[in-house]
Design a protein around this motif. Sequence first.
Motif, short mmCIF file in Angstrom:
data_model
loop_
_atom_site.label_atom_id
_atom_site.label_comp_id
_atom_site.label_asym_id
_atom_site.label_seq_id
_atom_site.Cartn_x
_atom_site.Cartn_y
_atom_site.Cartn_z
N VAL A 372 33.09 31.82 37.31
CA VAL A 372 32.40 31.40 38.54
C VAL A 372 31.18 32.28 38.80
N LEU A 373 31.30 33.57 38.58
CA LEU A 373 30.18 34.47 38.85
C LEU A 373 29.06 34.31 37.83
N SER A 374 29.39 34.23 36.57
CA SER A 374 28.37 34.26 35.52
C SER A 374 28.00 32.89 34.97
N VAL A 419 43.07 38.72 44.92
CA VAL A 419 41.94 37.95 44.37
C VAL A 419 40.60 38.60 44.71
N GLU A 420 40.42 39.03 45.96
CA GLU A 420 39.13 39.62 46.33
C GLU A 420 38.83 40.88 45.52
N ARG A 421 39.82 41.70 45.29
CA ARG A 421 39.61 42.90 44.47
C ARG A 421 39.22 42.51 43.05
N THR A 422 39.86 41.49 42.51
CA THR A 422 39.52 41.03 41.16
C THR A 422 38.08 40.56 41.10
N VAL A 423 37.64 39.85 42.13
CA VAL A 423 36.25 39.37 42.17
C VAL A 423 35.28 40.55 42.22
N GLU A 424 35.59 41.55 43.01
CA GLU A 424 34.74 42.75 43.08
C GLU A 424 34.62 43.41 41.71
N GLU A 425 35.74 43.55 41.01
CA GLU A 425 35.74 44.18 39.69
C GLU A 425 34.95 43.33 38.69
N ARG A 428 31.22 43.82 39.14
CA ARG A 428 30.75 45.10 38.61
C ARG A 428 30.72 45.10 37.09
N ALA A 429 31.61 44.32 36.46
CA ALA A 429 31.76 44.39 35.00
C ALA A 429 30.59 43.78 34.24
N ASP A 430 29.83 42.87 34.85
CA ASP A 430 28.68 42.23 34.20
C ASP A 430 29.08 41.62 32.87
N THR A 431 29.74 40.48 32.93
CA THR A 431 30.18 39.81 31.71
C THR A 431 29.23 38.68 31.31
#
Length: 453
Positions: A372-374, A419-425, A428-431
């Motif tokens: 979803v992020l990338s 879930v929110e903590r997973t999204v934060e991580e 930060r990970a930039d995949t």
Amino acid sequence: MTKSGIIGGILAALCVGGAAGAFAVAWRPAIAAIDPPKPQSFDTSLVKRGRELAAIGNCGDCHTARGGKSFAGGVPVPTPFGTIFSTNVTPDPETGIGRWSEAAFRRAMRSGVDRDGQHLYPTFPYDHFTNVSDEDDAALYAFLMTREPVRAPARQNQLAFPLDHRVLVAGWKLLFLHRGTYRPDSTKSAEWNRGAYLVEGLAHCGACHTPRNALGAERTSASFAGGDVDNWHAYPINAQSPSPVPWNKEALFAYLRDGSHPDHGTARGPMAQVVGNLSEVAASDVQAIASYMADMFGAPTPDRKRQGEAALAQAKSAPAPASRANAPGGSIYAAACATCHESGRPPPYGGINLGLSTAIAGPDPRNLANIVLSGVRSVEGERSPIMPGFAASMSDAQVAALLNFLRSRFSNQPPWAGVERTVEEARRADTTFLQTLAGPRHAAAEASQRDKP
């Protein structure tokens, strides 16, 4: 080499007992340097075979830094013990392997020891490569020694004392490096045995898909039961698979060859690199890998088969009503996702059926958060799946709400926790760089060097 490879810690070294004994185990002699062989000295067919083997082993991705020269190393490999950088395996005589003999190369593959006699950290998965045959090692050597030499000094590993002392790796090897573990099974077909040889050896599938113990070694009692790599979860590829629809040999072949399958979605993250490489090798080798892995999955139980049939039937029907408990996530889904994922159009203009998504049915939300992020970038020149990333347009809270909605709407699994903590991580990970295949599928890389040394 695998990006999820983990080094042994000091506890393994303590098992070596006695200073004199430890020295005897750890010491390895240097192998004499050679004059770099001329590319023309290698048979063209051997180089071509080595190129395919390097693709099966995912060598280029692990030894090519983002934006760097091919096979020049420098890729950071995060581990629980620190960061290790991949090495330069071009034939540069000073910073690469240009002065390595074939015997030195084979020792590195089989024993994890470089030409100078130093132990290599097992982020280079020689615990699998020890199963590679002499003939295949020779082909790999020929391929690498005909690449463009690149001057690229090794980057300093970021390991705390005493893990920065390679002598400790000797203790790890005593515990976990077992040579000659691959044995053909006379009761199986030639195709199955070929697949077993590749999976357990050069392809090193278990390096990502098998959980590891406290010392960073694969837990052999839980082969293919799932692992972690680069902030992605490598799903179990056995009977524990969370895929809504059971895998079979035909689906595995299509997924490994093309990077997607209508009943299983699209390969993302590190797996996108793997299938990008497999698309360049002989179809018979991919078929062999699929044959062996289908056996590892095993035939689905009657209940599992019924669940898969129900998932397929539901996927063909109208979407289930949205849950009011996830109203914020439902609104985001309607605005950002439904247009593609409920269009019924094939890729690249339509999204996969989310009711068949392993990322949504999986044990944790990491993979879905990454996607979803990338987003999903297309493969150049092909009608491949594509999806925009929402890192810039959605907050962590909005992404978490969307993930919770997708889980409740498109799976029958319990809600995820944290879930929110997973999204934060994940943010930060930039995949992002892992969201696309390595290159056009079914097209050889480095075409100018494909058929000649």
